[in-house]
Design an enzyme around this catalytic site. Sequence first.
Site: not given
Length: 388
Positions: A108, A196
């Site tokens: 991530y 993101e």
Amino acid sequence: MKIHEFQAKQILANYGVPVPKGRVAASADEARAIAQELGGKVVVKAQIHAGGRGKGGGVKLANSPDEAARAFGQVHGMQLITHQTGPQGQKVKTVLIEEQMPIDRELYLAVLIDGAAGRPVMMASAAGGMDIEDVAAKDPGAIFRVSIDPVTGFQPHLARELCFSLGLTGELMKPASQLMAALYAAFAASDASLAEINPLVVTKDGRVLALDAKMNIDDNALFRHKDIEELRDKDEEDPSEVEAAEKGISNFIKLDGNIGCLVNGAGLAMATMDSIKFAGGEPANFLDIATANDVTKVVDALLIISRDPNVKAILVNIFGGMARVDVIAEGIIQAQRKMEKAIPVVARLAGTNVEEGERLIRESGLPVIRADDLGDAAKKAVEAARAA
Ligand code: GDP
Ligand code: MN
């Protein structure tokens, strides 16, 4: 403003973030042709402004062009329900076809604004592909953060720090560091509030790529990003927010409670929402009507609020400085006459021309519940909503 995954990937790619090859397909035949071009094995991905598409059945692996065409048929037009769409789901109108990646690790990586620090922060975790909120709740130590000085930008030592934390050492360090720098460059240049990548993948052949991408752009900066503003997809936005924006009411945000709010000034609007919560209620929206000495705007705003099926009471909290209370009162009166269903209105009015405003409301004969101060208004609005 939110944009779709394929649009975010295009922006990220322009700044040097590696992304899988692919493009949007308009038909099953086109999906088949794209899959053919990409070597047969593809991922068919629903494009909606919500995450969790994989779990909801909106991301399908296809191992041949024919499978890609079939997957397109399943995904296109489906009502995709994820934990972010609400129970009614979101209709899929756009489908992205991408080459399949041989995944070794899912990580991530994101850049967002750290409100407390007043600076951007890059966040990373080795637990990719999962909801980052879940990771933060269950294992906060698994999330690594580096604070970025906006003046000097994203420095190489910050990339090295994150790479070590993620175990991206050896040959992976250079491409991963370059990707991080490119992500920050895209974030800063686009005036994003969030960029993101989840998951960021390491492939079996040692490449690092953005398999998914999400970008939110700061609305206040859109005026200098006409190219990004064109990517707006109104079908993905809340209809009441779209209507408010079209009517020149820019500070309207729909929420899930049952007490509609019409307030002037963002600070007063926040205080009003706090007061409603303090009185045991839930606001149905945030609305800063600003100095709207314009009856039509007040009427439009109240009608938008009143059409929300959740709304059981409306709290009007106006402190007339430059705003004139008589104008607001006229708006309340006209709006109440136009509302499709009768909704109790609680009004706390103070400031410029308040006597004239009071008189207009009194003489209209409409049942406006009067309140003396904000605490009283919130209490009465919560009671009115409960009684309704
Ligand atoms: P989201 O569920 O909306 O976040 O959509 P993602 O784009 O993140 O996709 C969900 C999941 O599908 C990823 O976490 C991967 O596990 C899987 N996935 C997506 N693309 C590929 C791919 O190219 N190869 C493989 N093997 N899995 C993929
Ligand atoms: Mn994802």
